[in-house]
Design a protein around this motif. Structure first.
Motif, short mmCIF file in Angstrom:
data_model
loop_
_atom_site.label_atom_id
_atom_site.label_comp_id
_atom_site.label_asym_id
_atom_site.label_seq_id
_atom_site.Cartn_x
_atom_site.Cartn_y
_atom_site.Cartn_z
N ASN A 122 -0.30 9.20 -1.22
CA ASN A 122 -1.00 9.80 -0.08
C ASN A 122 -0.69 9.06 1.22
N VAL A 123 -0.56 7.72 1.12
CA VAL A 123 -0.19 6.94 2.30
C VAL A 123 1.25 7.26 2.71
N THR B 2 5.57 9.45 9.01
CA THR B 2 6.49 10.47 9.52
C THR B 2 7.89 10.32 8.95
N ASP B 3 8.18 9.17 8.35
CA ASP B 3 9.49 8.93 7.74
C ASP B 3 9.32 7.84 6.68
N LYS C 77 6.10 0.45 18.80
CA LYS C 77 6.54 -0.55 17.82
C LYS C 77 6.07 -0.19 16.42
N ILE C 78 4.82 0.19 16.29
CA ILE C 78 4.29 0.55 14.98
C ILE C 78 4.95 1.81 14.44
N ALA C 79 5.19 2.77 15.32
CA ALA C 79 5.88 3.99 14.90
C ALA C 79 7.29 3.67 14.41
N ASN C 80 7.98 2.78 15.11
CA ASN C 80 9.35 2.43 14.72
C ASN C 80 9.41 1.63 13.41
N ILE D 59 0.84 -1.20 0.00
CA ILE D 59 0.00 0.00 0.00
C ILE D 59 0.88 1.25 0.00
N TYR D 60 1.90 1.25 0.83
CA TYR D 60 2.83 2.37 0.94
C TYR D 60 3.53 2.63 -0.39
#
Length: 218
Positions: free
Chosen positions: A93-94, A99-100, A150-153, A87-88
């Motif tokens: 847009n995704v 954030t990175d 964890k998801i953010a990392n 998806i990314y």
């Protein structure tokens, strides 16, 4: 004389039945391959070579069918990486929501499996209008704070954004595959009771409204 034999219903979609049918094909096929190979070695006959090559191709297909039949009976999926990666990669847009940059090649196999399990948990209750992060964290054997971290990392998102992306991705799949043409039903199926809000989010993720997308596919 009365026939006492019972009519036995056969589930032709059963992996066990499929495997048995394929096995019945496979055994004589192996004999053909063996005989053709010996013949081609002794006589160097072009026809024998063709028979061998064709039989070998069929045998390879049979092996693949058996492998998938066995995997289906064990409920094994063939997903080899988290859906968020694809998806990314396909949706600008995704990517902008992250954030990175997500770098799948730097995420360990163990962490990818963790993400796939997280996605399975989401898809398992995607029709709910509210998904409790506390409950999701509990099912993933982490604290809610650890879930966020964890998801953010790993994918540079918050859990709620991750869930939203998957909800809308599922909705688009339903439209693309002609599973549902009612916008309200699609929205409800992925957990949105407010159809207008759903359409707004869909537009933000795919640059097209659900209504217009359905029209283009008709």
């Amino acid at each position: 004389m009365m026939d006492t034999r019972k009519n036995i219903a056969i589930d032709w979609a059963s992996p066990d039945v499929l495997e048995q049918i394929v096995q019945n094909i496979k055994n004589p096929l192996e004999n053909i391959i063996s005989a053709s190979q010996n013949s081609s070695m002794e006589h160097k006959n072009v026809v024998d070579e063709i028979i061998f090559s064709s039989s070998k191709e069929i045998s390879d297909i049979v092996e693949e069918i058996m492998r998938k039949a066995k995997s289906k009976s064990l409920n094994i999926t063939f997903q080899d990486r988290p859906e968020i990666f694809e998806i990314y990669e396909e949706n600008q847009n995704v990517r902008a929501m992250c954030t990175d940059e997500i770098k799948p090649q730097k995420i360990t196999q163990m962490d990818q499996e963790w993400l796939m399990n997280f996605e399975k948990e989401i898809y398992g209750c995607i029709a709910k209008d509210y998904l409790s992060l506390y409950d999701l964290a509990f099912r993933m054997a982490v604290s809610e704070r650890q879930l966020h971290r964890k998801i953010a990392n790993l994918v540079c998102l918050t859990p709620n954004k991750y869930i939203r992306i998957l909800r809308l991705h599922k909705a688009k799949q339903m439209i693309d595959n002609y599973i549902q043409s009612s916008i309200s039903q699609i929205a409800y199926s992925v957990g949105y009771n407010d159809v207008h809000y759903f359409s707004t989010l869909f537009m933000c993720q795919y640059n097209v409204s659900p209504k217009d997308l359905i029209k283009t596919l008709r």
